[in-house]
Design an enzyme around this catalytic site. Structure first.
Site, PDB file in Angstrom:
ATOM      1  N   HIS A 111       0.827  -1.204   0.000  1.00 24.65           N
ATOM      2  CA  HIS A 111       0.000   0.000   0.000  1.00 24.65           C
ATOM      3  C   HIS A 111       0.863   1.257   0.000  1.00 24.65           C
ATOM      4  O   HIS A 111       1.931   1.304   0.615  1.00 24.65           O
ATOM      5  CB  HIS A 111      -0.916   0.030   1.224  1.00 24.65           C
ATOM      6  CG  HIS A 111      -2.140  -0.821   1.080  1.00 24.65           C
ATOM      7  ND1 HIS A 111      -3.029  -0.675   0.032  1.00 24.65           N
ATOM      8  CD2 HIS A 111      -2.639  -1.826   1.866  1.00 24.65           C
ATOM      9  CE1 HIS A 111      -4.017  -1.554   0.163  1.00 24.65           C
ATOM     10  NE2 HIS A 111      -3.798  -2.270   1.265  1.00 24.65           N
ATOM     11  N   CYS A 167      -0.031   2.541  -4.716  1.00 27.29           N
ATOM     12  CA  CYS A 167      -0.827   3.715  -5.069  1.00 27.29           C
ATOM     13  C   CYS A 167      -0.043   5.002  -4.805  1.00 27.29           C
ATOM     14  O   CYS A 167       0.817   5.049  -3.923  1.00 27.29           O
ATOM     15  CB  CYS A 167      -2.122   3.729  -4.252  1.00 27.29           C
ATOM     16  SG  CYS A 167      -3.212   2.319  -4.572  1.00 27.29           S
TER      17      CYS A 167
END
Length: 321
Positions: A111, A167
């Site tokens: 992440h 991301c």
């Protein structure tokens, strides 16, 4: 195709010279994969990404297993868990005693996110971050810190190739030179950035993402008052390096990166496109590789892989690692 030149390259920026790496020295790699197993934010393909990248490095780039450090959250060894402390220590190991023409490789699959920029080096007002497995307790890792640990200590002519499959990773290593698919250096475009900010705000509002609306609105304001150009100039002044650092990111800072399936196996879209493109054709220029990765992802995903570097570079040179 042309290999990188061996002589010193001069440039008219803060760092007056740099040197390309021949990548024929010592090779070391750090690969991090975090699935966040058992959490609401669980991912499926990040640990698979690590194994795929390792196999690629050994098969095509001459890396050895004993010169790789792997941190994954399925490891039973506490020292191989991707905690904040372990990641920071492994980053320091990666660049320790680095020499000209060494080839270092950093891969992160997990992440990523953003946090408020405090030093004015981000055009959108937000630093990029990665999330260790223990981030709720120990905190995230900011791009400023990753640059300070892995880029700043490197000598001229030492290569660091970084891949961020996460991301908001476009500038995750804070490298100041970003390249287009035409192989040209991207410069701040006030009209385009303002339009992109308004588009992002509208999309965030449609999704009910009020935080996204707020961030996009701030980006539009910063663009309008010239902060974007100032941030670009500041970044070039403070982040340019004589070392040969290249970053392949899974998406723009404003985008998310996808988990996907490849050959029946969960994988990150960015990691898959990098390995697939170079497996099909091991001899490509930087520009060709960027375009081929984007082509692989274009059919299914909106994310656009990014290429950035620590110095102005010739994207018609052959990519080596």
């Amino acid at each position: 195709m042309q290999r990188p030149p061996n002589q010193v390259q001069t440039q008219q920026v803060q760092q007056p010279y740099f040197r390309y790496s021949q990548c024929n020295g010592k090779k070391k790699a750090l690969c991090i994969g975090i699935n966040y197993t058992g959490t609401p934010a669980e991912l499926k393909g990040c640990i698979n990404d690590v194994h795929n990248i390792q196999r690629f490095l050994m098969r095509q780039c001459g890396y050895r297993q004993e010169d790789m450090v792997t941190l994954t959250d399925n490891s039973r060894n506490p020292r191989q868990q991707p905690t904040r402390d372990n990641i920071l220590q492994a980053m320091q190991w990666l660049v320790r005693n680095a020499q000209p023409n060494d080839s270092l490789f950093f891969h992160y699959s997990g992440h990523g996110g953003q946090t408020r920029d405090l030093d004015g080096d981000e055009a959108d007002g937000y630093d990029e971050v990665i999330y260790p497995v223990d981030h709720k307790r120990a905190g995230h890792i900011v791009d400023d810190d990753m640059h300070a640990i892995m880029v700043r200590p490197l000598p001229p002519g030492c290569r660091l190739t970084a891949i961020f499959d996460s991301c908001h990773s476009g500038s995750a290593l804070d490298l100041p030179y970003v390249y287009s698919t035409e192989g040209k250096l991207k410069e701040p475009n006030i009209i385009a950035e303002a339009g992109q900010g308004l588009f992002s705000a509208a999309n965030s509002y449609a999704r009910g993402d009020i935080g996204g609306v707020f961030r996009s609105a701030i980006a539009v304001v910063r663009t309008a008052n010239g902060s974007s150009k100032k941030a670009d100039q500041y970044t070039k002044q403070t982040r340019t390096s004589a070392a040969d650092v290249i970053s392949w990111s899974g998406c723009k800072d404003s985008q998310t990166s996808a988990d996907t399936q490849h050959a029946g196996m969960a994988t990150g879209a960015m990691s898959m496109s990098f390995v697939s493109a170079l497996t099909r054709n091991p001899c490509q220029t930087y520009q060709q590789l960027l375009n081929n990765m984007r082509e692989i992802l274009r059919a299914q995903y909106s994310q656009k892989p990014q290429l950035s570097s620590s110095h102005p570079m010739d994207t018609s040179l052959t990519f080596i690692c």
